[in-house]
Design an enzyme around this catalytic site. Structure first.
Site, PDB file in Angstrom:
ATOM      1  N   CYS A  96      -3.399   6.686  -9.430  1.00 50.76           N
ATOM      2  CA  CYS A  96      -3.260   8.145  -9.347  1.00 50.76           C
ATOM      3  C   CYS A  96      -2.917   8.739 -10.707  1.00 50.76           C
ATOM      4  CB  CYS A  96      -2.197   8.519  -8.323  1.00 50.76           C
ATOM      5  SG  CYS A  96      -2.753   8.237  -6.628  1.00 50.76           S
ATOM      6  N   CYS A 138      -4.414   7.419  -1.818  1.00 50.71           N
ATOM      7  CA  CYS A 138      -3.064   7.994  -1.910  1.00 50.71           C
ATOM      8  C   CYS A 138      -3.099   9.513  -1.708  1.00 50.71           C
ATOM      9  CB  CYS A 138      -2.457   7.716  -3.280  1.00 50.71           C
ATOM     10  SG  CYS A 138      -2.102   5.994  -3.603  1.00 50.71           S
ATOM     11  N   ASN A 187      -1.602  10.416   2.299  1.00 44.43           N
ATOM     12  CA  ASN A 187      -2.276   9.126   2.168  1.00 44.43           C
ATOM     13  C   ASN A 187      -3.097   8.840   3.430  1.00 44.43           C
ATOM     14  OD1 ASN A 187       0.297   8.850   3.358  1.00 44.43           O
ATOM     15  ND2 ASN A 187       0.428   6.686   2.862  1.00 44.43           N
ATOM     16  N   GLU A 237      -1.858  11.840  -3.613  1.00 44.32           N
ATOM     17  CA  GLU A 237      -2.181  12.590  -4.838  1.00 44.32           C
ATOM     18  C   GLU A 237      -3.688  12.687  -5.044  1.00 44.32           C
ATOM     19  OE1 GLU A 237      -0.111  10.081  -4.346  1.00 44.32           O
ATOM     20  OE2 GLU A 237       1.205   9.760  -6.052  1.00 44.32           O
ATOM     21  N   CYS A 281       1.320   6.138  -8.164  1.00 48.43           N
ATOM     22  CA  CYS A 281       0.876   4.792  -8.539  1.00 48.43           C
ATOM     23  C   CYS A 281       0.002   4.878  -9.793  1.00 48.43           C
ATOM     24  CB  CYS A 281       0.109   4.142  -7.384  1.00 48.43           C
ATOM     25  SG  CYS A 281      -1.594   4.720  -7.222  1.00 48.43           S
TER      26      CYS A 281
HETATM   27  N1  THU Z   1       1.090   5.968  -1.746  1.00 42.12           N
HETATM   28  C1  THU Z   1       0.746   7.262  -2.027  1.00 42.12           C
HETATM   29  O1  THU Z   1       0.064   7.939  -1.246  1.00 42.12           O
HETATM   30  N2  THU Z   1       1.191   7.797  -3.194  1.00 42.12           N
HETATM   31  C2  THU Z   1       2.050   7.171  -4.059  1.00 42.12           C
HETATM   32  O2  THU Z   1       2.430   7.764  -5.049  1.00 42.12           O
HETATM   33  C3  THU Z   1       2.491   5.800  -3.789  1.00 42.12           C
HETATM   34  C4  THU Z   1       1.855   5.122  -2.641  1.00 42.12           C
HETATM   35  C5  THU Z   1       0.634   5.398  -0.461  1.00 42.12           C
HETATM   36  C6  THU Z   1      -0.411   4.317  -0.553  1.00 42.12           C
HETATM   37  C7  THU Z   1      -0.176   3.567   0.757  1.00 42.12           C
HETATM   38  O3  THU Z   1      -0.878   4.262   1.788  1.00 42.12           O
HETATM   39  C8  THU Z   1       1.320   3.717   1.007  1.00 42.12           C
HETATM   40  O4  THU Z   1       1.743   4.802   0.194  1.00 42.12           O
HETATM   41  C9  THU Z   1       2.128   2.469   0.666  1.00 42.12           C
HETATM   42  O5  THU Z   1       1.871   2.043  -0.622  1.00 42.12           O
END
Ligand code: THU
Length: 131
Positions: free
Chosen positions: A89, A53, A42, A55, A86
């Site tokens: 994604c 994110c 992320n 992914e 999320c």
């Molecule tokens: N986040 C991800 O990178 N992937 C996920 O599946 C869930 C959330 C990140 C977004 C943000 O930078 C942090 O996690 C908190 O939500």
């Protein structure tokens, strides 16, 4: 590559996360149908909305390298919960792999195995634009 090797790559990738605001590091390892693997983390932003994110970072790397068919993804978060992708994604992954296998990993490395059909039933994809 085995599931546990893919999970290890996702866990390792968390070290690259840029997450000064949430302090929640996420790593992802995306295996394409041809066996190649693209990792992502992320990447947050002071304006918050442009944050991306792990992914989607991995998917952007894969697609920009010419890969459009995905087989499996491991997503590793930093808490006791196994990290599920999320909603945004899920939608991005639907475009390239509606049946994608997903390994959701907790901070300690525990794994929940699921797939995109379960996490995004009746997803909207290219087929919805036909006819
Ligand atoms: N986040 C991800 O990178 N992937 C996920 O599946 C869930 C959330 C990140 C977004 C943000 O930078 C942090 O996690 C908190 O939500």
């Amino acid at each position: 590559m085995t599931d546990s090797e893919l999970v290890k790559l996702a866990l390792k990738m968390r070290e690259k996360a840029y997450c000064p605001y949430s302090r929640f590091a996420v790593g992802a390892a995306l295996e394409c149908s041809d066996g190649s693997v693209y990792t992502g983390c992320n990447i947050e932003n002071a304006a918050f909305s442009p944050s991306i994110c792990a992914e989607r970072t991995a998917a952007a790397k894969a697609v920009s390298d010419g890969k459009r068919s995905f087989a499996r993804i491991a997503v590793a978060g930093s808490s006791a919960e196994k990290c599920t992708p999320c909603g945004v994604c899920r939608q991005v992954l639907e475009e390239f792999a509606p049946a994608l296998e997903i390994l959701c990993v907790s901070g300690a490395g525990e794994v929940l195995e699921t797939n995109l059909g379960e996490l995004l039933p009746h997803g909207f994809g290219p087929k919805n634009l036909e006819g």
